[in-house]
Design an enzyme around this catalytic site. Structure first.
Site, PDB file in Angstrom:
ATOM      1  N   LYS A 220     -62.943 -27.844  63.809  1.00 57.31           N
ATOM      2  CA  LYS A 220     -61.636 -27.537  64.401  1.00 57.31           C
ATOM      3  C   LYS A 220     -60.520 -28.304  63.721  1.00 57.31           C
ATOM      4  O   LYS A 220     -59.373 -27.893  63.729  1.00 57.31           O
ATOM      5  CB  LYS A 220     -61.612 -28.002  65.866  1.00 57.31           C
ATOM      6  CG  LYS A 220     -62.514 -27.289  66.794  1.00 57.31           C
ATOM      7  CD  LYS A 220     -62.552 -28.035  68.138  1.00 57.31           C
ATOM      8  CE  LYS A 220     -63.595 -27.411  69.031  1.00 57.31           C
ATOM      9  NZ  LYS A 220     -63.863 -28.174  70.247  1.00 57.31           N
TER      10      LYS A 220
ATOM     11  N   LYS B  48     -63.981 -40.181  63.255  1.00 58.96           N
ATOM     12  CA  LYS B  48     -62.815 -39.795  64.061  1.00 58.96           C
ATOM     13  C   LYS B  48     -61.748 -40.871  64.090  1.00 58.96           C
ATOM     14  O   LYS B  48     -60.564 -40.579  64.214  1.00 58.96           O
ATOM     15  CB  LYS B  48     -63.234 -39.446  65.498  1.00 58.96           C
ATOM     16  CG  LYS B  48     -63.960 -38.126  65.585  1.00 58.96           C
ATOM     17  CD  LYS B  48     -64.014 -37.641  67.030  1.00 58.96           C
ATOM     18  CE  LYS B  48     -64.720 -36.290  67.118  1.00 58.96           C
ATOM     19  NZ  LYS B  48     -64.863 -35.820  68.493  1.00 58.96           N
TER      20      LYS B  48
ATOM     21  N   LYS C  34     -68.590 -29.885  57.026  1.00 57.76           N
ATOM     22  CA  LYS C  34     -68.891 -29.144  58.251  1.00 57.76           C
ATOM     23  C   LYS C  34     -67.724 -28.233  58.640  1.00 57.76           C
ATOM     24  O   LYS C  34     -66.574 -28.633  58.495  1.00 57.76           O
ATOM     25  CB  LYS C  34     -69.117 -30.193  59.344  1.00 57.76           C
ATOM     26  CG  LYS C  34     -69.723 -29.723  60.599  1.00 57.76           C
ATOM     27  CD  LYS C  34     -69.908 -30.897  61.557  1.00 57.76           C
ATOM     28  CE  LYS C  34     -68.596 -31.341  62.156  1.00 57.76           C
ATOM     29  NZ  LYS C  34     -68.729 -32.213  63.335  1.00 57.76           N
TER      30      LYS C  34
HETATM   31  P1  AMP Z   1     -67.222 -29.788  69.808  1.00 55.80           P
HETATM   32  O1  AMP Z   1     -66.336 -28.682  69.514  1.00 55.80           O
HETATM   33  O2  AMP Z   1     -67.153 -30.913  68.849  1.00 55.80           O
HETATM   34  O3  AMP Z   1     -67.169 -30.178  71.264  1.00 55.80           O
HETATM   35  O4  AMP Z   1     -68.679 -29.182  69.568  1.00 55.80           O
HETATM   36  C1  AMP Z   1     -69.263 -28.273  70.468  1.00 55.80           C
HETATM   37  C2  AMP Z   1     -70.660 -27.918  70.034  1.00 55.80           C
HETATM   38  O5  AMP Z   1     -70.614 -27.183  68.803  1.00 55.80           O
HETATM   39  C3  AMP Z   1     -71.570 -29.120  69.765  1.00 55.80           C
HETATM   40  O6  AMP Z   1     -72.873 -28.816  70.237  1.00 55.80           O
HETATM   41  C4  AMP Z   1     -71.560 -29.245  68.262  1.00 55.80           C
HETATM   42  O7  AMP Z   1     -72.727 -29.843  67.777  1.00 55.80           O
HETATM   43  C5  AMP Z   1     -71.460 -27.784  67.845  1.00 55.80           C
HETATM   44  N1  AMP Z   1     -70.849 -27.658  66.514  1.00 55.80           N
HETATM   45  C6  AMP Z   1     -69.615 -28.093  66.141  1.00 55.80           C
HETATM   46  N2  AMP Z   1     -69.380 -27.815  64.829  1.00 55.80           N
HETATM   47  C7  AMP Z   1     -70.498 -27.188  64.367  1.00 55.80           C
HETATM   48  C8  AMP Z   1     -70.886 -26.646  63.100  1.00 55.80           C
HETATM   49  N3  AMP Z   1     -70.061 -26.672  62.043  1.00 55.80           N
HETATM   50  N4  AMP Z   1     -72.108 -26.078  62.986  1.00 55.80           N
HETATM   51  C9  AMP Z   1     -72.947 -26.022  64.062  1.00 55.80           C
HETATM   52  N5  AMP Z   1     -72.653 -26.524  65.275  1.00 55.80           N
HETATM   53  C10 AMP Z   1     -71.440 -27.100  65.447  1.00 55.80           C
END
Ligand code: AMP
Ligand code: TRP
Length: 344
Positions: A209, A122, A206
């Site tokens: 967003k 990041k 991955k």
């Molecule tokens: P965040 O949007 O980074 O706050 O992530 C929210 C949740 O979504 C966390 O538990 C992440 O581990 C999960 N997550 C984010 N991107 C992925 C992905 N590509 N595949 C599976 N889980 C994800």
């Protein structure tokens, strides 16, 4: 650290997790996190929050932040979280998170944080221009979890290292203050086919967003046409789908689409292969698009419905915050005493 085996935590089981209100939610968040939250609320005492304090580790427009928080809350509700079962709240409404995070900043070691790969990703090339908050982000995450003495944390694969840090902080606190078993060493719940959903444009990256290409992800708010079109355009190779898992593992894009199908249909990859092995993407992609539209369409619709009544979302979040404060306050009161803070 201690030479003796750590004393196990004897308190009740409790689930906790959160998602940041920074950008639209996608299929990876849904399968890696939200679906699991909704399932677990039937099995354990469950706390799910919106991580607005984590979101401001990178710039967020103050005029939009509260509404972004409501959007995540709407996604939780649309995914089946029930405020009568789970405690749903905004992180910043419970100040105990910040108070415990400070104490944990003094427990965690620089060397531990220096190893965090997500900070490296990041902060990119300009580490010195990142906020200090981005660096200590995993320490706040440990406080989020341990202020409720949560024992189980459902997250996607990318959070594994932060959960290991949480366990290290809990163990060091228990040891340094000679309070064996005070904090649990929480277990990450990562398993399942949705734990790591990859980009539709690159099977080795991955789904995220922050990917500049909107075609790389399926957003929870995408309509049926957008979902179908993104799947139709998803990168693949010209070969038919493999007939066994070893061949599948060598083809990242095919592997990802099979994994998405499996996660949405609640099937293993082996079962998906048994059905589609040997068939071309001309057959598989339309089947996947139909499935994705059938599963995600109603979630997007429900999200829009919930967002139509923001006052109701605010009521749910306020009630959740009150319950969360009640759960968090005794932990912080005890911790204050344990570390010898001023009473009064
Ligand atoms: P965040 O949007 O980074 O706050 O992530 C929210 C949740 O979504 C966390 O538990 C992440 O581990 C999960 N997550 C984010 N991107 C992925 C992905 N590509 N595949 C599976 N889980 C994800
Ligand atoms: N860091 C997590 C993410 O980006 C969000 C998060 C913050 C979290 N605090 C948490 C997840 C506590 C689980 C438990 O996805």
């Amino acid at each position: 650290m201690t030479d003796q085996a750590p004393v196990p935590y004897a308190g009740p089981v409790r689930v906790l997790s959160g998602v940041q209100p920074s950008g639209a939610l996608h299929l990876g968040n849904y399968l890696g996190a939200l679906v699991k939250f909704a399932r677990l609320q039937h099995e354990m005492d469950t706390f799910i929050f919106v991580a607005d304090m984590h979101a401001i580790t990178v710039w967020q427009d103050p005029a939009l932040l509260a509404d972004q928080t409501r959007e995540i809350a709407a996604a939780y509700l649309a995914s089946g979280l029930d405020p009568a079962k789970a405690t749903i709240f905004p992180q910043s409404a419970v100040r105990e998170h910040a108070e415990l995070a400070w104490i944990f900043n003094c427990v965690a070691r620089l060397g531990w944080l220096d190893r965090m790969t997500q900070f490296k990703e990041k902060s990119g090339k300009h580490k010195e221009r990142s906020s200090v908050g981005l660096y200590t982000y995993p320490v706040l995450q440990a406080a989020d979890i341990l202020v409720y003495k949560a024992t189980h944390v459902p997250v996607g694969e990318d959070q594994k290292q932060h959960l290991e840090l949480t366990r290290d902080i809990a163990g060091k606190f228990n040891h340094d203050f000679d309070r064996p078993g005070f904090f649990p060493l929480p277990d990450p719940l990562i398993q399942g086919p949705g734990a790591r959903i990859m980009s539709l444009r690159d099977g080795t990256a991955k789904m995220s967003k922050s990917d500049p290409s909107d075609n790389s992800r399926i957003n929870l708010t995408d309509d049926a046409d957008a979902i179908a079109q993104k799947i139709r355009k998803a990168k693949t190779d010209p070969e038919p789908l493999p007939e066994n898992l070893e061949d599948l593992a060598a083809r990242p894009e095919a592997d990802n689409l099979v994994g998405i199908y499996g996660a949405l249909a609640e099937m293993t990859k082996a079962q998906v292969i048994a059905e589609f092995g040997g068939k071309g993407f001309g057959t598989f992609k339309p089947a996947l698009a139909d499935l994705a539209v059938a599963k995600l369409g109603p979630v997007g619709e429900a999200m829009r419905r919930f967002l139509g009544d923001r006052a109701e979302i605010d009521r749910i979040l306020a009630a959740g915050a009150e319950k969360a404060r009640e759960a968090a306050a005794p932990t912080v009161a005890e911790v204050r005493e344990i570390v010898g803070f001023w009473k009064g």
